[in-house]
Design an enzyme around this catalytic site. Structure first.
Site, PDB file in Angstrom:
ATOM      1  N   CYS A 105      10.727   7.587  -2.904  1.00 53.33           N
ATOM      2  CA  CYS A 105      10.770   6.126  -2.927  1.00 53.33           C
ATOM      3  C   CYS A 105      11.757   5.448  -3.554  1.00 53.33           C
ATOM      4  O   CYS A 105      11.887   5.736  -4.481  1.00 53.33           O
ATOM      5  CB  CYS A 105       9.380   5.764  -3.542  1.00 53.33           C
ATOM      6  SG  CYS A 105       9.327   3.903  -3.618  1.00 53.33           S
ATOM      7  N   CYS A 112      13.359  -8.343  -8.210  1.00 53.67           N
ATOM      8  CA  CYS A 112      13.194  -8.867  -7.121  1.00 53.67           C
ATOM      9  C   CYS A 112      12.883 -10.289  -7.147  1.00 53.67           C
ATOM     10  O   CYS A 112      12.261 -10.822  -8.014  1.00 53.67           O
ATOM     11  CB  CYS A 112      11.965  -8.295  -6.395  1.00 53.67           C
ATOM     12  SG  CYS A 112      11.459  -8.641  -4.642  1.00 53.67           S
ATOM     13  N   CYS A 341       5.267   0.751  -8.706  1.00 48.79           N
ATOM     14  CA  CYS A 341       6.536   0.090  -8.313  1.00 48.79           C
ATOM     15  C   CYS A 341       7.144  -0.776  -9.494  1.00 48.79           C
ATOM     16  O   CYS A 341       6.369  -1.649  -9.988  1.00 48.79           O
ATOM     17  CB  CYS A 341       6.259  -0.869  -7.380  1.00 48.79           C
ATOM     18  SG  CYS A 341       7.210  -2.052  -6.812  1.00 48.79           S
TER      19      CYS A 341
HETATM   20  N1  SAH Z   1       9.380  -5.493  -1.425  1.00 44.20           N
HETATM   21  C1  SAH Z   1       8.825  -4.650  -0.480  1.00 44.20           C
HETATM   22  C2  SAH Z   1       8.984  -3.220  -0.838  1.00 44.20           C
HETATM   23  C3  SAH Z   1       8.764  -2.840  -2.265  1.00 44.20           C
HETATM   24  S1  SAH Z   1       6.979  -3.101  -2.825  1.00 44.20           S
HETATM   25  C4  SAH Z   1       7.232  -5.142  -0.193  1.00 44.20           C
HETATM   26  O1  SAH Z   1       6.868  -5.915  -1.146  1.00 44.20           O
HETATM   27  O2  SAH Z   1       6.791  -4.760   0.714  1.00 44.20           O
HETATM   28  C5  SAH Z   1       6.041  -1.801  -1.969  1.00 44.20           C
HETATM   29  C6  SAH Z   1       4.508  -1.884  -2.067  1.00 44.20           C
HETATM   30  O3  SAH Z   1       4.200  -1.785  -3.445  1.00 44.20           O
HETATM   31  C7  SAH Z   1       4.217  -3.333  -1.587  1.00 44.20           C
HETATM   32  O4  SAH Z   1       3.117  -3.219  -0.662  1.00 44.20           O
HETATM   33  C8  SAH Z   1       3.675  -4.013  -2.800  1.00 44.20           C
HETATM   34  O5  SAH Z   1       3.144  -5.039  -2.515  1.00 44.20           O
HETATM   35  C9  SAH Z   1       2.950  -2.918  -3.435  1.00 44.20           C
HETATM   36  N2  SAH Z   1       2.727  -3.217  -4.965  1.00 44.20           N
HETATM   37  C10 SAH Z   1       3.473  -3.920  -5.656  1.00 44.20           C
HETATM   38  N3  SAH Z   1       2.841  -3.945  -7.235  1.00 44.20           N
HETATM   39  C11 SAH Z   1       1.904  -3.095  -6.871  1.00 44.20           C
HETATM   40  C12 SAH Z   1       0.845  -2.810  -7.843  1.00 44.20           C
HETATM   41  N4  SAH Z   1       0.756  -3.279  -9.193  1.00 44.20           N
HETATM   42  N5  SAH Z   1      -0.273  -2.019  -7.449  1.00 44.20           N
HETATM   43  C13 SAH Z   1      -0.189  -1.694  -6.228  1.00 44.20           C
HETATM   44  N6  SAH Z   1       0.879  -1.887  -5.194  1.00 44.20           N
HETATM   45  C14 SAH Z   1       1.947  -2.606  -5.719  1.00 44.20           C
HETATM   46 FE1  SF4 Z   2       9.330  -7.946  -4.510  1.00 42.54          FE
HETATM   47 FE2  SF4 Z   2       7.329  -6.589  -5.604  1.00 42.54          FE
HETATM   48 FE3  SF4 Z   2       6.927  -8.384  -3.893  1.00 42.54          FE
HETATM   49 FE4  SF4 Z   2       7.729  -6.335  -3.002  1.00 42.54          FE
HETATM   50  S1  SF4 Z   2       5.702  -6.655  -4.015  1.00 42.54           S
HETATM   51  S2  SF4 Z   2       8.514  -8.368  -2.573  1.00 42.54           S
HETATM   52  S3  SF4 Z   2       9.229  -5.886  -4.862  1.00 42.54           S
HETATM   53  S4  SF4 Z   2       7.856  -8.773  -5.871  1.00 42.54           S
END
Ligand code: SAH
Ligand code: SF4
Length: 355
Positions: A105, A112, A341
Site C-alpha cells: 500500500c 491530504c 492509513c
Molecule cells: N485518498 C484515497 C486513498 C487513500 S485512503 C481515498 O480516500 O480513497 C484509502 C481508504 O482508506 C479509503 O477508502 C479511506 O476512506 C479508508 N480509510 C481512511 N481512514 C480510515 C479508517 N480510520 N478506518 C478505515 N478505513 C479508513
Molecule cells: Fe484523504 Fe483520508 Fe479522505 Fe483519502 S480518506 S481522501 S487520504 S482524508
C-alpha cells in the site's frame, strides 16, 4: 538543487533523456535492468555501463531519496515502513501478505487536503505531492527488503490507498503506474494494481480515457449527499450524481469492474436503510460493482466515531447481497502495528513534536 529520482522516469522518458545526452538507445535497457531487475542502490554498481555515462547519471539523478526511519512487523506478517524524505517529511508504506500474493500500500502525498472526518491522514494538511520517483521508491524499498531475505518473495500487487488523494497528484500517479507496470522492469500486472480515490469526478473521466487496465476503487462511504457531505466535505464539490455520471462514463469506456469502499461507522452510515439506499444507487451497475465493507479503524483524534458491531455489519452485508449487490467485508491486517492509513505517521509526528 535537489536531484531528481531516476525512478521518476518511465522507460520511454529514460530512453529519450539518454539519447538527448549523447548516449545510445540500448543504454536505457541496461540502466532499467540495473534499476528494476538487479535492483542496485548506487550508479557505480552498474558495471557494464561506461564511466562517462555513470557520471552523467550521477550528476543528474539519485537512486535513493529516502531513508527507513522505522520498520514494524506484525504477528500476521504485515510490515509497516516509515520513510524519511530528503526534506525531512515522513511517509508510510505497508506490505501485506495475502493468499494470492504480496501487496504493498503506497502513499502519494505528504498529508491530504481532502479532510475526510474519519481519516488519520487528513489531520495534518497536505504538505506536498510526492514525485513519481518517491512513489516508485516505496515499492523498491519494500522489494529490496524482501530481496535481502533471499526467499524469492516478489511484490505482486499494489494498492494506492496510503496517505493522500492519488487523483490530486494525477501526473505523478500515472507515471508511477507506467513504471511499475513496465514489462522490462518490475512488471506488476495492471490488473493487480488498484487506485482508490475519494471521488474527484473530473479526474475519473481522464483516467478512463487513458485506457489503462489498472483497477479503480471509489471511497463512497454513504448512499446520499447529506450523509456523505457530513463525513466527506469533497462531496460538496463532487456530489453523488456527478460522481455517478463519471463512474458510468468509466464503466462504459472500460467495461471494468469498479470497487466501492464503504467504511462502517456505528450509528452513522451502518443502518439497514443505508444499505437499501446504497443498493438502489448501484442497481443499474450491479454487474460491474463490488462493495467493499470496511470496519472502521478507530483513530484517536476522531472520538466521534466507533466501529459498527459485527451484528450490524452482518445485517448490512445481507441487505446488499439480497438485492444482488456483490460485496464482502474487508479483513483487517496489522491492527497491532497501526496499519490503518496514516496512523503510524501521525503517532511519529506527535513524538517528534514532543521530542
Ligand atoms: N485518498 C484515497 C486513498 C487513500 S485512503 C481515498 O480516500 O480513497 C484509502 C481508504 O482508506 C479509503 O477508502 C479511506 O476512506 C479508508 N480509510 C481512511 N481512514 C480510515 C479508517 N480510520 N478506518 C478505515 N478505513 C479508513
Ligand atoms: Fe484523504 Fe483520508 Fe479522505 Fe483519502 S480518506 S481522501 S487520504 S482524508
Amino acid at each position: 538543487m535537489m536531484k531528481n529520482s531516476i525512478y521518476s522516469l518511465t522507460f520511454p522518458q529514460l530512453t529519450e533523456w539518454l539519447i538527448e545526452h549523447g548516449e545510445k538507445k540500448f543504454r536505457a535497457q541496461q540502466v532499467w535492468d540495473w534499476l528494476y531487475k538487479k535492483r542496485v542502490d548506487h550508479f557505480d554498481e552498474m558495471t557494464n555501463i561506461n564511466k562517462n555515462c555513470i557520471q552523467l547519471l550521477k550528476d543528474n539523478f539519485v537512486i535513493q531519496s529516502m531513508d527507513t526511519e522505522l520498520k514494524q512487523e506484525s504477528t500476521d506478517g504485515t510490515i509497516k515502513f516509515l520513510f524519511t524524505l530528503k526534506d525531512g517529511n515522513l511517509i508510510e508504506t505497508v506490505l501485506m501478505r495475502h493468499h494470492y500474493g504480496l501487496s504493498v500500500c503506497v502513499t502519494t502525498q505528504v498529508g491530504c487536503n481532502i479532510g475526510c472526518t474519519f481519516c488519520a491522514s487528513g489531520i495534518l494538511a497536505k504538505n506536498r505531492d510526492l514525485s513519481a520517483g518517491e512513489i516508485v521508491e516505496q515499492i523498491m524499498k519494500v522489494q529490496k527488503s524482501l530481496d535481502v531475505k533471499g526467499e524469492g518473495d516478489r511484490v505482486s500487487h499494489i494498492v494506492v490507498m496510503g496517505i493522500g488523494e492519488p487523483f490530486d497528484n494525477f501526473e505523478n500517479l500515472i507515471n508511477f503506474l507506467y513504471v511499475v507496470n513496465d514489462q522490462n522492469g518490475l512488471s506488476i500486472g495492471a490488473r493487480h494494481i488498484t487506485v482508490s480515490t475519494s471521488g474527484l469526478a473530473h479526474k475519473i473521466y481522464e483516467y478512463a480515457d487513458l485506457g489503462i487496465q489498472v483497477n479503480l476503487a471509489i471511497s463512497l462511504h454513504a448512499p446520499n449527499d447529506e450523509l456523505r457531505t457530513s463525513i466527506m466535505k469533497i462531496n460538496r464539490a463532487f456530489p453523488i450524481a456527478k460522481l455517478m455520471d463519471a463512474i458510468d462514463y468509466y464503466l462504459e469506456k472500460t467495461n471494468r469492474r469498479i470497487t466501492f469502499e464503504y467504511i462502517l461507522l456505528k450509528g452513522i452510515n451502518d443502518k439497514e436503510e443505508h444499505a437499501l439506499e446504497l443498493a438502489q444507487l448501484l442497481r443499474n451497475k450491479r454487474h460491474l460493482s463490488y462493495v467493499n465493507l470496511i470496519p472502521y479503524n478507530p483513530v484517536s483524534e476522531h472520538i466521534q466515531y466507533e466501529r459498527s458491531t459485527s451484528d450490524a455489519i452482518g445485517v448490512f452485508e445481507e441487505a446488499l447481497k439480497s438485492r444482488g449487490i456483490n460485496c464482502g467485508v474487508r479483513l483487517e491486517q496489522g491492527t497491532d502495528i497501526d496499519a490503518a492509513c496514516g496512523q503510524l505517521r501521525s503517532k511519529q509526528m506527535k513524538k517528534r513534536n514532543i521530542g
